[in-house]
Design a protein around this motif. Structure first.
Motif, PDB file in Angstrom:
ATOM      1  N   ALA A 185      11.385  -2.380 -36.485  1.00 14.05           N
ATOM      2  CA  ALA A 185      10.940  -3.038 -37.804  1.00 14.05           C
ATOM      3  C   ALA A 185      11.851  -3.337 -38.666  1.00 14.05           C
ATOM      4  O   ALA A 185      12.006  -4.328 -39.250  1.00 14.05           O
ATOM      5  N   THR A 186      12.912  -2.650 -38.596  1.00 13.61           N
ATOM      6  CA  THR A 186      14.332  -2.763 -39.453  1.00 13.61           C
ATOM      7  C   THR A 186      14.973  -4.225 -38.782  1.00 13.61           C
ATOM      8  O   THR A 186      15.369  -4.922 -39.800  1.00 13.61           O
ATOM      9  N   ARG A 189      12.370  -7.055 -39.312  1.00  9.84           N
ATOM     10  CA  ARG A 189      12.316  -7.568 -40.731  1.00  9.84           C
ATOM     11  C   ARG A 189      13.505  -8.670 -41.283  1.00  9.84           C
ATOM     12  O   ARG A 189      13.435  -9.555 -41.853  1.00  9.84           O
ATOM     13  N   ARG A 190      14.795  -8.264 -40.743  1.00  7.89           N
ATOM     14  CA  ARG A 190      15.925  -9.224 -40.964  1.00  7.89           C
ATOM     15  C   ARG A 190      15.661 -10.594 -40.379  1.00  7.89           C
ATOM     16  O   ARG A 190      16.197 -11.515 -40.872  1.00  7.89           O
ATOM     17  N   GLY A 192      12.844 -11.934 -39.945  1.00  6.32           N
ATOM     18  CA  GLY A 192      11.625 -12.525 -40.339  1.00  6.32           C
ATOM     19  C   GLY A 192      10.319 -12.260 -39.247  1.00  6.32           C
ATOM     20  O   GLY A 192       9.498 -13.189 -39.482  1.00  6.32           O
ATOM     21  N   ARG A 194       7.109 -10.245 -37.805  1.00  8.72           N
ATOM     22  CA  ARG A 194       6.257  -9.149 -37.848  1.00  8.72           C
ATOM     23  C   ARG A 194       6.225  -8.015 -36.967  1.00  8.72           C
ATOM     24  O   ARG A 194       6.582  -8.263 -35.681  1.00  8.72           O
ATOM     25  N   THR A 195       6.114  -6.787 -37.575  1.00  6.10           N
ATOM     26  CA  THR A 195       5.847  -5.676 -36.542  1.00  6.10           C
ATOM     27  C   THR A 195       4.630  -4.841 -36.579  1.00  6.10           C
ATOM     28  O   THR A 195       4.120  -4.491 -37.550  1.00  6.10           O
ATOM     29  N   ALA A 240      10.023   2.465 -43.249  1.00  2.42           N
ATOM     30  CA  ALA A 240       9.857   1.090 -42.431  1.00  2.42           C
ATOM     31  C   ALA A 240       8.449   0.324 -42.477  1.00  2.42           C
ATOM     32  O   ALA A 240       8.101  -0.750 -42.755  1.00  2.42           O
ATOM     33  N   GLN A 243       7.144  -1.405 -45.830  1.00  2.57           N
ATOM     34  CA  GLN A 243       8.027  -2.872 -45.968  1.00  2.57           C
ATOM     35  C   GLN A 243       7.129  -3.960 -45.579  1.00  2.57           C
ATOM     36  O   GLN A 243       5.964  -3.659 -44.796  1.00  2.57           O
ATOM     37  N   ASP A 244       7.179  -5.091 -46.065  1.00  2.55           N
ATOM     38  CA  ASP A 244       6.462  -6.367 -45.676  1.00  2.55           C
ATOM     39  C   ASP A 244       6.573  -6.696 -44.243  1.00  2.55           C
ATOM     40  O   ASP A 244       7.532  -6.314 -43.778  1.00  2.55           O
ATOM     41  N   GLY A 245       5.411  -7.160 -43.615  1.00  2.00           N
ATOM     42  CA  GLY A 245       5.568  -7.612 -42.486  1.00  2.00           C
ATOM     43  C   GLY A 245       5.202  -6.574 -41.305  1.00  2.00           C
ATOM     44  O   GLY A 245       5.464  -6.620 -39.993  1.00  2.00           O
ATOM     45  N   VAL A 246       4.650  -5.524 -41.848  1.00  2.00           N
ATOM     46  CA  VAL A 246       4.237  -4.145 -40.852  1.00  2.00           C
ATOM     47  C   VAL A 246       2.668  -4.206 -41.053  1.00  2.00           C
ATOM     48  O   VAL A 246       1.963  -4.061 -41.958  1.00  2.00           O
TER      49      VAL A 246
END
Length: 312
Positions: A185-186, A189-190, A192, A194-195, A240, A243-246
């Protein structure tokens, strides 16, 4: 333990493990945009080798590998990776596993020259014994998932996936304590991405932590408990996941069993139930449904399993 990872941690791990681990391969799962990442072909049969190599290489660089060697508590896969990486570094490994761990994993550990200690019936009991041993023997304590070097090593998967799958949108991973998830996820996210974090319904440490707003203990009862059976998620994983995108998804055991059988029936691929948990997110009713055109990589994270219960 630090509560969050940075992308710099993952980049450092990429440098340390270069040439020491097997690059991931991918294969199309269907005729659309779903791909499987065959991390079960990694050294010792799971993604855990990445974190183990990074952990020991970092301590070798720092001059902090003690003569007493390294110790870890594990349901099996992390112990295998630690024992293998320790042998590569020429140091001793003492591995604490629950007495309920699959026999073939224990045998493989001993085949890697590990000193195997069978303690209790759950991971938490093995962990307590491991911590006591580290204090009394002076061994370096590793961790199956709750360590920044372990999680950063797991996160090295993402750069390899992006190199193989340009335009990747989503990475789907199974979650136990959250080391693989936190690292992926880390890095995701960098870039862009999704996880999707997938857990068994009866073994949902991260999902429960998100609901409670803090890490909490959960009951452990799942067909995938030997690899995903952490009583609580790490603080790193919870950070993690906020954060956005999870996306957090849970799947019942029956769907995990079906997904594992499906991989065998359709691909002649043998994975452990923990790995099949990730795929079950896409095959189970009410699971994760990609949008049209969404390019997805499902990480099949391990194959340390007894295939005798597969049919056909």
């Amino acid at each position: 333990m630090q509560q969050s990872l940075t992308f710099a941690d993952v980049e450092q791990a990429e440098r340390r493990i270069a040439g020491r681990t097997r690059p991931v391969a991918v294969a199309p799962y269907d005729s659309g945009e779903v791909w499987v990442a065959t991390e079960f072909m990694q050294h010792t049969g799971s993604f855990k080798a990445r974190g183990a190599v990074n952990f020991l290489a970092a301590h070798r660089e720092a001059g902090t590998l003690p003569t007493a060697g390294v110790t870890i508590a594990s349901g099996g896969n992390a112990g295998l990776a630690c024992a293998w990486a320790a042998r590569e570094q020429g140091v001793r490994a003492t591995v604490f596993v629950p007495a309920t761990a699959p026999r073939f994993k224990v045998d493989k550990l001993r085949g890697l020259d590990a000193d195997v200690r069978l303690v209790g019936t759950e991971y938490a009991e093995a962990l307590a014994a491991c911590e006591d041993f580290a204090r009394s023997a002076g061994a370096l304590a590793s961790h199956a998932y709750d360590h920044p070097l372990i999680a950063a090593g797991a996160g090295t998967l993402v750069a390899e996936l992006l190199a193989l799958l340009p335009g990747l949108d989503t990475v789907v991973v199974a979650v136990g304590g959250g080391g693989l998830f936190a690292g992926v996820a880390t890095a995701a996210r960098r870039h862009g991405l999704r996880t999707v974090a997938v857990e068994p319904s009866d073994c949902r440490a991260l999902n429960a932590a998100l609901a409670a707003g803090r890490v909490v203990d959960v009951p452990v009862s799942s067909v995938a408990a030997d690899s995903l059976g952490a009583r609580r998620a790490s603080e790193m994983a919870l950070h993690a996941a906020r954060q956005d995108g999870v996306v957090s998804v849970t799947v019942p055991d029956g769907e995990i069993v079906k997904a594992r059988q499906l991989l065998w029936d359709q691909r002649r691929v043998v994975v452990e139930h923990g790995a099949a948990t990730a795929l079950a997110a896409l095959t189970a009713p009410g699971g994760y449904r990609p949008d049209p055109g969404e390019r997805v990589a499902v990480v099949l994270c391990g194959a340390n399993t007894d295939p005798s219960d597969l049919v056909g």
